[in-house]
Design an enzyme around this catalytic site. Structure first.
Site, PDB file in Angstrom:
ATOM      1  N   LYS A  52       0.849  -1.200   0.000  1.00  0.00           N
ATOM      2  CA  LYS A  52       0.000   0.000   0.000  1.00  0.00           C
ATOM      3  C   LYS A  52       0.882   1.246   0.000  1.00  0.00           C
ATOM      4  CE  LYS A  52      -3.755  -2.472   2.225  1.00  0.00           C
ATOM      5  NZ  LYS A  52      -4.434  -2.847   3.469  1.00  0.00           N
ATOM      6  N   GLN A  96      -4.647  -2.210   9.631  1.00  0.00           N
ATOM      7  CA  GLN A  96      -4.477  -3.505   8.964  1.00  0.00           C
ATOM      8  C   GLN A  96      -5.038  -4.626   9.853  1.00  0.00           C
ATOM      9  OE1 GLN A  96      -3.221  -3.976   5.749  1.00  0.00           O
ATOM     10  NE2 GLN A  96      -3.947  -6.050   6.080  1.00  0.00           N
ATOM     11  N   ASP A 119     -11.179   2.504   4.122  1.00  0.00           N
ATOM     12  CA  ASP A 119     -11.439   1.076   3.902  1.00  0.00           C
ATOM     13  C   ASP A 119     -12.944   0.821   3.764  1.00  0.00           C
ATOM     14  OD1 ASP A 119      -9.186  -0.493   3.606  1.00  0.00           O
ATOM     15  OD2 ASP A 119      -8.833  -0.743   5.766  1.00  0.00           O
TER      16      ASP A 119
END
Ligand code: NDP
Length: 292
Positions: A52, A96, A119
């Site tokens: 990322k 994460q 997200d």
């Protein structure tokens, strides 16, 4: 059969994002900024976060990684998120997953400012998505929508079967494809581990989206001739044909199913690269909304 090339499409989208970022730098003297929180030293999570970070730098998005040891307390993590939430210089914040057992992922996700939840996992964003209101879409389903759109795949009135009902892929995918929009307007069936007669259902699908987490489980006899097949799964299996001794495969048996599908995504190079690019797109959108 036509291959849906996620790698190529993601590179095209990255170029578009880079152009928008360059405009922002010219006009406002700032770049979008994404913060990723990484807890512990799980190698897969470390790789995801590194990828990322690399993708951000390719398009000019600034990224920061906040690393915490596996024994960080939930309270410390919540305090850190609160601090980042209040920082006007941050446009997107992701944590994460998975998190260690002593930390509630639900609590952590709910503590992220929905305006920075790139997200798209916060309940407020999930609710907005379900109602068809503007929101951050979860990255993998968002990436799949972009593939369907860029390959001009007809979705209206089509029978779509989604294999899997996870919060991050199957469930949002089913909601998005049943929306009154393009891509969408499908008649959607969601299958899961309790579904009976799976094959009978998948054989009816014009569009089959597979997110089961079972290596190469979807075989040719489960697929209708001419179906569009999107494979989300990703697995490392032993191979004597590669130097590493491993190769990547999806939830779909590609060699078998490709002979019947009209369009199909490969693994690797299909849905995977689109997931990261969608995160970049959400971060850009967040930064642009702030500047308006
Ligand atoms: P989950 O494990 O969270 O969900 C799997 C779903 O598949 C569940 O709903 C489960 O049913 C269902 N399922 C499992 N086995 C069967 C079966 N035999 N028959 C029918 N349904 C079954 O997985 P995710 O959605 O998180 O991910 C799916 C796959 O996609 C994984 O391989 C993952 O690594 C990959 N992935 C790839 C991404 C990418 O960017 N390429 C991004 C995210 C995921 P039930 O609910 O009943 O348990």
């Amino acid at each position: 059969m036509k291959l849906i090339d996620g790698k190529k499409t993601s590179q095209e989208i990255k170029k578009e994002i880079a152009t928008e970022v360059a405009k922002m730098i010219d006009n406002e003297d700032r770049s979008p900024h994404l913060v990723a929180i990484l807890v512990g030293d799980d190698p897969a999570s470390q790789t995801y976060v590194k990828n990322k970070e690399k993708s951000c730098s390719e398009v000019g998005i600034v990224s920061s990684i906040y690393n915490y040891p596996a024994d960080v307390t939930e309270k410390e993590l919540l305090e850190s998120i609160d601090f980042i939430n209040k920082d006007d210089g941050v446009d997107g914040l992701i944590v994460q997953l998975p998190l260690p057992d002593h930390i509630s992922a639900k609590k952590i996700i709910e503590s992220i400012d929905p305006k920075k939840d790139v997200d798209g996992f916060h309940p407020l964003n999930v609710g907005k998505m379900a109602l068809g209101l503007p929101s951050f879409l979860p990255a993998t389903p968002f990436g799949i929508l972009q593939l369907l759109e860029r390959y001009k795949i007809e979705t209206e009135g089509k029978k779509c079967v989604v294999l899997g009902r996870s919060h991050i892929v199957g469930s949002p995918m089913s909601i998005l494809l049943s929306r009154k929009a393009y891509p969408g307007n499908c008649t959607v069936t969601v299958c899961h581990s309790r579904t009976e007669n799976l094959k009978e259902i998948t054989k009816e699908a014009d569009i089959l989206i597979v997110a089961m987490g079972q290596a190469q489980m979807v075989k040719a006899d489960m697929v209708k001739k001419g179906a569009v097949v999107i494979d989300v799964g990703i697995h490392r299996i032993p191979s004597d044909k590669t130097k590493s001794g491993f190769r990547l495969v999806g939830d779909v048996d590609f060699d078998e199913v490709a002979t019947k599908a009209s369009f199909i995504t490969p693994v690797p190079g299909g849905v995977g690269p689109m997931t990261i690019v969608s995160l970049l797109k959400n971060t850009l959108l967040s930064a642009q909304n702030k500047s308006r």
